[in-house]
Design a protein around this motif. Structure first.
Motif: not given
Length: 300
Positions: A48, A202, A244, A259, A261-263, A288, A292
């Motif tokens: 992030g 990620r 995924q 997954l 977090t987004s990263n 999560r 995040e």
């Protein structure tokens, strides 16, 4: 932003390793890569808020002379990490050492607080026993040259997990508040009643951190997993599918990769057969939002 210098003599393997880690190349495809001309700068986002400003420095003699003289301050100022790559089968070791020595003098002048990593590369070309002796000798020499700065050395090859071990360690050294992250992972591991929890970046699948409640014999297991999952992700993308999550189960353990977090991806390892997969998925989902927010609040 964290400025990272990637340096080394011509054909040492700098661009190949950068392409495998950051551009999703596989080892056999790197032979077609062209040499780096002058300095190639790229912005790489991690977790992030953390941005790596990677400077891949071409190694032709004219460029090297320019780095060390005309562009000395521009190249070596405000560096967070210097990564210097050595070809283990170089035919001109003395020139390799001279370049490293000159680079270290510039680092001491302009970025004396930076971390320095030396990668003794293409180790797959040397017999294991001879390679270990060569590595130890080179490590001692480079440590002496770098004084008063400290050097961390790794044996690497694009054909195995050693490349992921080295680059995971490099990225780990750049993460702010990593001790707080490890504390939170420990807590998550205990809540899940897991044997081990591993956090991966990620895009690259480099290991960021981990927490364990049991001992493990294979000290390179994380890097092996990084390599395997990265290859699997590439296979998925070639089939126009997106990776995924996955679950691997045998008689001894169950591994969940999902997954977080987004990263980041998280891997949870369980050996207790009474714990249901649904419980682990619920714990990952519940964690999560916390992680995040944690990464968004980490200073850069």
């Amino acid at each position: 932003k964290k400025k990272v210098l990637l340096m080394g003599r011509r054909a040492a393997g700098k661009t190949s390793m950068r392409s495998i880690i950051f551009a999703n190349y596989i080892a056999r495809d790197t032979a077609a890569l062209s040499p780096t001309i002058d300095v190639e700068s790229s912005q790489l986002r991690f977790l992030g808020n953390l941005t790596l400003n990677l400077w891949d420095c071409g190694a032709q003699d004219a460029f090297v002379d320019n780095y060390l003289n005309n562009q000395r301050e521009h190249i070596f100022s405000n560096v967070s990490v210097l990564i210097f790559v050595f070809d283990v089968e170089s035919r001109d070791v003395q020139k390799d050492i001279q370049y490293f020595s000159a680079a270290m003098k510039a680092m001491q002048q302009y970025s004396s607080s930076a971390r320095v990593f030396c990668l003794i590369h293409k180790m797959d070309l040397v017999p294991e026993e001879a390679g270990e002796r060569l590595f130890k000798a080179r490590e001692a020499e480079l440590s002496r040259i770098a004084l008063p700065m400290k050097v961390t050395c790794f044996k690497t090859s694009i054909w195995d997990e050693t490349l992921y071990l080295a680059w995971s360690s490099i990225v780990y050294s750049l993460i702010p508040n990593v001790s707080m992250l490890e504390k939170q992972l420990d807590r998550f591991c205990q809540v899940c009643e897991a044997d081990e929890v591993v956090l991966f970046e990620r895009a690259t699948f480099l290991v960021i951190s981990h927490a364990s409640t049991t001992d493990h014999e294979d000290v390179h297991r994380f890097e092996k997993i990084s390599n395997i999952i990265k290859q699997f992700k590439l296979s998925c993308s070639k089939g126009i599918a997106q990776f995924q999550s996955m679950e691997v189960r045998n008689s001894q353990f169950t591994a969940f990769i999902d997954l977080l977090t987004s990263n980041t991806y998280v891997m949870v390892i369980m050996s207790d057969p009474t714990i249901q997969a649904s419980a682990i998925n619920i714990n990952i989902k519940a964690a999560r939002k916390f992680f995040e927010m944690f990464f968004q609040q980490v200073p850069t």
